[in-house]
Write a protein that holds these residues in place. Structure first.
Motif, PDB file in Angstrom:
ATOM      1  N   SER A 115       0.810  -1.207   0.000  1.00 23.85           N
ATOM      2  CA  SER A 115       0.000   0.000   0.000  1.00 23.85           C
ATOM      3  C   SER A 115       0.851   1.269   0.000  1.00 23.85           C
ATOM      4  O   SER A 115       0.320   2.365  -0.171  1.00 23.85           O
ATOM      5  N   MET A 116       2.155   1.136   0.149  1.00 21.01           N
ATOM      6  CA  MET A 116       3.048   2.282   0.043  1.00 21.01           C
ATOM      7  C   MET A 116       2.938   2.936  -1.330  1.00 21.01           C
ATOM      8  O   MET A 116       3.203   4.123  -1.482  1.00 21.01           O
ATOM      9  N   VAL A 117       2.529   2.194  -2.332  1.00 22.18           N
ATOM     10  CA  VAL A 117       2.408   2.724  -3.687  1.00 22.18           C
ATOM     11  C   VAL A 117       1.432   3.898  -3.716  1.00 22.18           C
ATOM     12  O   VAL A 117       1.562   4.806  -4.541  1.00 22.18           O
ATOM     13  N   VAL A 118       0.482   3.912  -2.804  1.00 26.58           N
ATOM     14  CA  VAL A 118      -0.517   4.986  -2.773  1.00 26.58           C
ATOM     15  C   VAL A 118       0.150   6.349  -2.609  1.00 26.58           C
ATOM     16  O   VAL A 118      -0.366   7.354  -3.089  1.00 26.58           O
ATOM     17  N   VAL A 119       1.304   6.378  -1.987  1.00 30.18           N
ATOM     18  CA  VAL A 119       1.998   7.637  -1.744  1.00 30.18           C
ATOM     19  C   VAL A 119       2.515   8.238  -3.052  1.00 30.18           C
ATOM     20  O   VAL A 119       2.516   9.455  -3.217  1.00 30.18           O
ATOM     21  N   THR A 120       2.918   7.401  -3.992  1.00 31.47           N
ATOM     22  CA  THR A 120       3.555   7.887  -5.212  1.00 31.47           C
ATOM     23  C   THR A 120       2.672   7.834  -6.451  1.00 31.47           C
ATOM     24  O   THR A 120       3.039   8.388  -7.477  1.00 31.47           O
ATOM     25  N   ASP A 121       1.536   7.169  -6.389  1.00 38.84           N
ATOM     26  CA  ASP A 121       0.689   6.997  -7.561  1.00 38.84           C
ATOM     27  C   ASP A 121      -0.558   7.877  -7.441  1.00 38.84           C
ATOM     28  O   ASP A 121      -1.440   7.591  -6.629  1.00 38.84           O
TER      29      ASP A 121
END
Length: 189
Positions: A115-121
């Motif tokens: 869910s870290m991807v939410v920060v960059t996407d």
């Protein structure tokens, strides 16, 4: 093989579910960068065209994967809210528990790091923001207080700390933070 594809064509929800499940497994093993159209199609036993029938692009697949995660988080939070007899702070307690110990999103799940991807996407960030705004609007009568917002933000900070430090299990310190945050939801300010 042709019979299998014909059967699947009549079961689009099962194919869609298989694509999401395979994409999730690949993402958990190899990160979101490992989720390629080819890898997901092969894992699900469909053609790339079959995948594109359900998801128009790799980004649409990733967004579908994240939306699926949010649906699981929603179900977990709804069940916790339903079981909580104290109205004030109910959503916040359910959210804090979902972050710390939840089965869909908690520290111990493979989804925590993904869910870290939410920060960059940006599209995923929009999905997350829409989800949290809708939840806060739905629960404004029970959870619209600055002290409860502080608790939710502290839970987010604990989650960020957990996933960025590469921990594999919740420490005694984080268990204490979890307990303290829950206790704060019962205090009226």
């Amino acid at each position: 093989m042709a019979e299998s594809r014909y059967t699947r064509a009549k079961q689009p929800e099962q194919v869609r579910r298989a694509l999401l499940d395979c994409a999730a497994a690949i993402a958990m093993d190899h990160g979101v960068a490992g989720v390629t159209v080819q890898a997901v199609a092969v894992a699900a036993g469909v053609t790339k065209g079959g995948l594109f029938h359900h998801f128009g692009s790799k980004q649409a697949l990733i967004e579908g994967l994240f939306a699926d995660l949010l649906a699981h988080v929603d179900a977990e939070i709804d069940a916790a809210i339903e079981a909580d007899p104290k109205p004030r702070g109910r959503f916040t307690r359910a959210y804090v528990n979902a972050v710390f110990t939840g089965q869909a999103f908690g520290f111990a799940t493979p989804w925590a790091a993904l869910s870290m991807v939410v920060v960059t996407d940006p599209p995923l960030r929009r999905l997350w923001n829409d989800w949290i705004k809708a939840r806060l609007k739905r629960h404004r009568t029970t959870d619209d207080a600055p002290d409860l917002q502080i608790v939710r933000l502290a839970a987010d900070g604990a989650w960020l700390s957990y996933v960025t430090t590469g921990q594999t299990r919740m420490s005694a310190e984080l268990r204490a933070v979890h307990a303290r945050l829950l206790a704060q939801t019962y205090q009226r300010r």
